[in-house]
Design a protein around this motif. Structure first.
Motif, mmCIF file in Angstrom:
data_model
loop_
_atom_site.group_PDB
_atom_site.id
_atom_site.type_symbol
_atom_site.label_atom_id
_atom_site.label_comp_id
_atom_site.label_asym_id
_atom_site.label_seq_id
_atom_site.Cartn_x
_atom_site.Cartn_y
_atom_site.Cartn_z
ATOM 1 N N GLY A 30 -7.531 -3.791 11.979
ATOM 2 C CA GLY A 30 -6.220 -4.484 13.017
ATOM 3 C C GLY A 30 -5.215 -3.667 13.181
ATOM 4 O O GLY A 30 -4.761 -3.617 14.233
ATOM 5 N N VAL A 31 -4.608 -2.542 12.287
ATOM 6 C CA VAL A 31 -3.807 -1.814 12.527
ATOM 7 C C VAL A 31 -4.308 -0.506 12.138
ATOM 8 O O VAL A 31 -4.486 -0.161 11.031
ATOM 9 N N LEU A 67 8.070 2.536 8.465
ATOM 10 C CA LEU A 67 8.376 1.492 9.078
ATOM 11 C C LEU A 67 7.384 0.435 8.928
ATOM 12 O O LEU A 67 7.946 -0.753 8.204
ATOM 13 N N PHE A 68 6.048 0.683 8.859
ATOM 14 C CA PHE A 68 5.121 -0.168 8.704
ATOM 15 C C PHE A 68 5.240 -0.718 7.046
ATOM 16 O O PHE A 68 4.867 -1.874 6.770
ATOM 17 N N GLN A 69 5.260 0.485 6.344
ATOM 18 C CA GLN A 69 5.622 0.244 5.005
ATOM 19 C C GLN A 69 6.893 -0.818 4.601
ATOM 20 O O GLN A 69 6.689 -1.720 3.569
ATOM 21 N N GLU A 70 7.801 -0.395 5.393
ATOM 22 C CA GLU A 70 9.163 -1.231 4.992
ATOM 23 C C GLU A 70 8.875 -2.732 5.504
ATOM 24 O O GLU A 70 9.326 -3.789 4.973
ATOM 25 N N ILE A 71 8.192 -2.893 6.791
ATOM 26 C CA ILE A 71 7.923 -4.188 7.256
ATOM 27 C C ILE A 71 7.098 -4.946 6.328
ATOM 28 O O ILE A 71 7.388 -6.326 6.069
ATOM 29 N N VAL A 88 4.115 -6.337 6.465
ATOM 30 C CA VAL A 88 3.151 -7.597 6.918
ATOM 31 C C VAL A 88 1.744 -7.058 6.543
ATOM 32 O O VAL A 88 0.888 -7.776 6.087
ATOM 33 N N VAL A 89 1.378 -6.072 6.886
ATOM 34 C CA VAL A 89 0.191 -5.249 7.063
ATOM 35 C C VAL A 89 0.241 -3.903 6.636
ATOM 36 O O VAL A 89 0.896 -3.172 6.959
ATOM 37 N N GLU A 90 -0.830 -3.495 5.759
ATOM 38 C CA GLU A 90 -0.711 -1.755 5.564
ATOM 39 C C GLU A 90 -1.897 -1.412 6.349
ATOM 40 O O GLU A 90 -3.163 -1.668 6.581
ATOM 41 N N PRO A 91 -1.545 -0.704 7.480
ATOM 42 C CA PRO A 91 -2.204 0.138 8.426
ATOM 43 C C PRO A 91 -3.240 1.107 7.704
ATOM 44 O O PRO A 91 -2.774 1.697 6.757
#
Length: 99
Positions: free
Chosen positions: A12-13, A30-34, A36-39
């Motif tokens: 997905g990401v 940024l993705f870690q802090e958000i 919602v999903v682990e890219p």
């Protein structure tokens, strides 16, 4: 280009990154802090096909080869585009589809 397209659509990401790139690090944090999903992160400097992957990312529309963020198999862009989505409040709703 087939390899990049395949890798980008398998999850997905997806973030194409280089382990020594400070902007890549910023996007990953940024993705870690958000949270919602682990890219899935592909460190292209660890791939023997580094140059071909960089060329494919540019051909797909990346202004710079890394970081290149794909959501749902579609190129979102690099740091500027991801940060703009986040600041406008549209990144998290995009990510929730892949949670």
């Amino acid at each position: 280009m087939d390899k990049v397209t395949r890798l980008a659509s398998e999850n997905g990401v997806v973030i194409f990154s280089k382990s020594t790139c400070c902007l890549c690090y910023t996007v990953k944090i940024l993705f870690q802090e958000i949270g919602v999903v682990e890219p899935v992160v592909y460190e292209i400097d660890q791939d023997p096909e580094l140059r071909e992957i960089e060329k494919a990312l540019v051909r797909l529309g990346c202004s710079t080869p890394v970081p290149a963020v794909f959501i749902g198999g579609k190129l979102v862009g690099s740091t500027n585009e991801v940060m703009s989505l986040h600041l406008s409040g549209t990144l998290i709703p995009l990510l929730k589809q892949y949670h």
